[in-house]
Write a protein that holds these residues in place. Sequence first.
Motif, mmCIF file in Angstrom:
data_model
loop_
_atom_site.group_PDB
_atom_site.id
_atom_site.type_symbol
_atom_site.label_atom_id
_atom_site.label_comp_id
_atom_site.label_asym_id
_atom_site.label_seq_id
_atom_site.Cartn_x
_atom_site.Cartn_y
_atom_site.Cartn_z
ATOM 1 N N ARG A 168 35.733 26.643 39.549
ATOM 2 C CA ARG A 168 36.657 26.939 38.455
ATOM 3 C C ARG A 168 36.309 28.223 37.736
ATOM 4 O O ARG A 168 37.176 29.055 37.448
ATOM 5 N N SER A 204 36.927 31.453 39.839
ATOM 6 C CA SER A 204 38.363 31.627 40.079
ATOM 7 C C SER A 204 39.055 32.130 38.825
ATOM 8 O O SER A 204 39.914 33.025 38.884
ATOM 9 N N ILE A 247 47.338 32.352 38.706
ATOM 10 C CA ILE A 247 46.156 31.598 39.143
ATOM 11 C C ILE A 247 45.292 31.226 37.949
ATOM 12 O O ILE A 247 44.866 30.072 37.796
ATOM 13 N N SER A 248 45.017 32.196 37.084
ATOM 14 C CA SER A 248 44.184 31.906 35.913
ATOM 15 C C SER A 248 44.854 30.906 34.986
ATOM 16 O O SER A 248 44.184 30.034 34.413
ATOM 17 N N THR A 281 46.816 28.473 35.800
ATOM 18 C CA THR A 281 46.687 27.137 36.385
ATOM 19 C C THR A 281 45.260 26.618 36.293
ATOM 20 O O THR A 281 45.033 25.431 36.002
ATOM 21 N N VAL A 282 44.294 27.500 36.526
ATOM 22 C CA VAL A 282 42.892 27.080 36.457
ATOM 23 C C VAL A 282 42.529 26.627 35.046
ATOM 24 O O VAL A 282 41.757 25.679 34.863
ATOM 25 N N GLY A 338 51.104 32.002 43.926
ATOM 26 C CA GLY A 338 49.971 31.912 43.009
ATOM 27 C C GLY A 338 49.573 30.474 42.742
ATOM 28 O O GLY A 338 48.387 30.135 42.729
ATOM 29 N N CYS A 386 47.892 37.071 39.937
ATOM 30 C CA CYS A 386 46.537 36.750 39.477
ATOM 31 C C CYS A 386 46.555 35.958 38.178
ATOM 32 O O CYS A 386 45.788 35.003 38.010
ATOM 33 N N SER A 402 40.347 36.060 38.755
ATOM 34 C CA SER A 402 41.791 36.298 38.666
ATOM 35 C C SER A 402 42.141 37.094 37.418
ATOM 36 O O SER A 402 43.019 37.966 37.455
ATOM 37 N N THR A 425 45.908 28.395 44.251
ATOM 38 C CA THR A 425 44.941 28.071 43.193
ATOM 39 C C THR A 425 44.006 26.952 43.615
ATOM 40 O O THR A 425 42.786 27.036 43.403
#
Length: 232
Positions: free
Chosen positions: A63, A66, A105-106, A108-109, A50, A102, A70, A54
């Motif tokens: 951004r 994503s 990922i969110s 980290t974003v 994940g 998922c 996610s 990213t």
Amino acid sequence: MFCRVCHKETAHAAGSPSCFVYDGLSINSVTMAGNRYLNFILVVLIEIPGALVTAKMMTMFGRRLSLSGSFILAALCCFAYHFLPAADPWPRTAAVLLAKLCVTISFTVIYVLSTELFPTSVRATLFATCATMGRVGSVLAPQTPLLGRLLDALPMLVFGGAALLSGLLALTFPDVGDEALPDTISEAEALGRKSMRRRKSSSVAPAPPAAPTHHTPVEVALAIPEAFVTHL
């Protein structure tokens, strides 16, 4: 106002639900059917891919998409957990792993997006505020296994609702990946307005191409330059 553009959206719509779902999935992994130690190890290891994908996703989709995508995918996996058969533990385990992928990922974003939205003059303060709001979700996450006494899949349904709400609200974020970081609050406000105008202009359907014009032989002859006719 700047709070409307950045602070309220990021702190409330993303921080707390992200930590709530992120920590809640790890905590509830030991309550699933099967080997609790293996379940927890898998839920932790799934964070590695994940985190690796990213950066590629933010480059390809930006951004905002994503983050929203996610979150929504994580919500769908959490909702699907309720409808999967409980007799076989692997389908439910796969749903939890995909949801954790998922939400990683969110998660980290959000950290990247927060630093890009906030101006330099107040970036540290507002980033710390978002982190504090996120820990509210982390405090609530350990209580979610108690919901399993009412319904086996109720914790996952709660996680799905939180992720879905965050994913929809994340669509209102300005996507500033290609812009210079703002230094002042006024620059951050202008950046938010610019992103909104760009989003509105991209949603307008392009004008249809003009139909080709057909000229008669007389019109073509009249359009011949006079110097060319004199030369002939």
